[in-house]
Design a protein around this motif. Sequence first.
Motif, PDB file in Angstrom:
ATOM      1  N   MET A  74      -5.694   7.906   4.750  1.00 53.24           N
ATOM      2  CA  MET A  74      -6.133   6.520   4.804  1.00 53.24           C
ATOM      3  C   MET A  74      -7.478   6.298   4.130  1.00 53.24           C
ATOM      4  SD  MET A  74      -5.504   4.071   8.007  1.00 53.24           S
ATOM      5  CE  MET A  74      -7.066   3.515   8.606  1.00 53.24           C
ATOM      6  N   MET A  85      -5.045   1.116  11.710  1.00 49.54           N
ATOM      7  CA  MET A  85      -3.610   1.168  11.429  1.00 49.54           C
ATOM      8  C   MET A  85      -2.903   1.662  12.686  1.00 49.54           C
ATOM      9  SD  MET A  85      -3.290   0.603   7.948  1.00 49.54           S
ATOM     10  CE  MET A  85      -1.723   1.271   7.519  1.00 49.54           C
ATOM     11  N   VAL A 130       0.846  -1.192   0.000  1.00 46.68           N
ATOM     12  CA  VAL A 130       0.000   0.000   0.000  1.00 46.68           C
ATOM     13  C   VAL A 130       0.883   1.244   0.000  1.00 46.68           C
ATOM     14  CG1 VAL A 130      -1.791   1.248   1.267  1.00 46.68           C
ATOM     15  CG2 VAL A 130      -1.742  -1.243   1.341  1.00 46.68           C
ATOM     16  N   ARG A 131       0.501   2.209  -0.820  1.00 43.16           N
ATOM     17  CA  ARG A 131       1.203   3.494  -0.821  1.00 43.16           C
ATOM     18  C   ARG A 131       0.414   4.447   0.075  1.00 43.16           C
ATOM     19  NH1 ARG A 131       5.227   5.940  -3.124  1.00 43.16           N
ATOM     20  NH2 ARG A 131       5.126   8.144  -3.627  1.00 43.16           N
ATOM     21  N   LEU A 132       1.069   4.906   1.140  1.00 42.82           N
ATOM     22  CA  LEU A 132       0.479   5.851   2.087  1.00 42.82           C
ATOM     23  C   LEU A 132       1.322   7.117   2.078  1.00 42.82           C
ATOM     24  CD1 LEU A 132      -0.254   3.476   5.088  1.00 42.82           C
ATOM     25  CD2 LEU A 132      -1.948   4.579   3.634  1.00 42.82           C
ATOM     26  N   VAL A 135      -7.034   6.533   0.297  1.00 43.13           N
ATOM     27  CA  VAL A 135      -6.299   5.374  -0.217  1.00 43.13           C
ATOM     28  C   VAL A 135      -7.203   4.144  -0.216  1.00 43.13           C
ATOM     29  CG1 VAL A 135      -4.383   3.786   0.278  1.00 43.13           C
ATOM     30  CG2 VAL A 135      -4.018   6.253   0.393  1.00 43.13           C
ATOM     31  N   THR A 151       5.746   3.658   0.771  1.00 45.77           N
ATOM     32  CA  THR A 151       5.133   2.437   0.266  1.00 45.77           C
ATOM     33  C   THR A 151       5.419   1.364   1.298  1.00 45.77           C
ATOM     34  OG1 THR A 151       5.428   3.093  -2.024  1.00 45.77           O
ATOM     35  CG2 THR A 151       5.096   0.760  -1.611  1.00 45.77           C
ATOM     36  N   SER A 162       4.766  -1.036  11.676  1.00 46.95           N
ATOM     37  CA  SER A 162       3.361  -0.676  11.502  1.00 46.95           C
ATOM     38  C   SER A 162       2.505  -1.934  11.511  1.00 46.95           C
ATOM     39  CB  SER A 162       3.134   0.039  10.164  1.00 46.95           C
ATOM     40  OG  SER A 162       3.818   1.258  10.125  1.00 46.95           O
ATOM     41  N   ALA A 165       2.706   3.749   9.884  1.00 50.37           N
ATOM     42  CA  ALA A 165       1.701   3.911   8.829  1.00 50.37           C
ATOM     43  C   ALA A 165       0.793   5.095   9.132  1.00 50.37           C
ATOM     44  CB  ALA A 165       0.875   2.640   8.675  1.00 50.37           C
ATOM     45  N   GLY A 181       0.643   8.199   6.573  1.00 49.80           N
ATOM     46  CA  GLY A 181      -0.543   8.376   5.745  1.00 49.80           C
ATOM     47  C   GLY A 181      -1.858   8.394   6.475  1.00 49.80           C
TER      48      GLY A 181
END
Length: 167
Positions: free
Chosen positions: A131, A119, A52-54, A134, A58, A90, A123, A127
Amino acid sequence: MKVQIDKNYPMPCAADIAWAFLQDLETVAGCMPEAKITERLDDGRYKGTVTVRLGPATMAFRGEVEMKDIDAAARSLKLIGKGTDSTGSSGATMNLTARVEAGAEAGLCNLVGSSEVSMSGKAVAFGGRMMSAVADQLLKQCADNLSTRVLALQAERDAASSGPPGG
């Protein structure tokens, strides 16, 4: 940090096709961007990965997902997932309830989901504010991929039921 996500996606197939597809977690995982089932532990439990890209980061998560509370009459099931990123800094958990509802038109249905995603660790710092956006983007891509797959299954069923051409 917790995010509640409630979504309803129209599916271009009969409810029984979507329901059968939804119960095949390995195939469904293939519809989620950057997700993969890596091992089947036992009936309904799997190990897998998701990237996941936050924001600027990544993150690659490894964990387990379990399918439970399968109710064929209601065409619903629950997925419980938990994992940690590759650095261990995370963590993430997911509690998802999904169901397939017959659509207003014959041959169509809706995939309805309600999920709580939590989360922790880096993380959230990378992000946390993003969140929801995403998650929305990932779920939309997954739903689009699911639509494509179930549409193909519907077409196969329709072709099989109409018999060979000219016959």
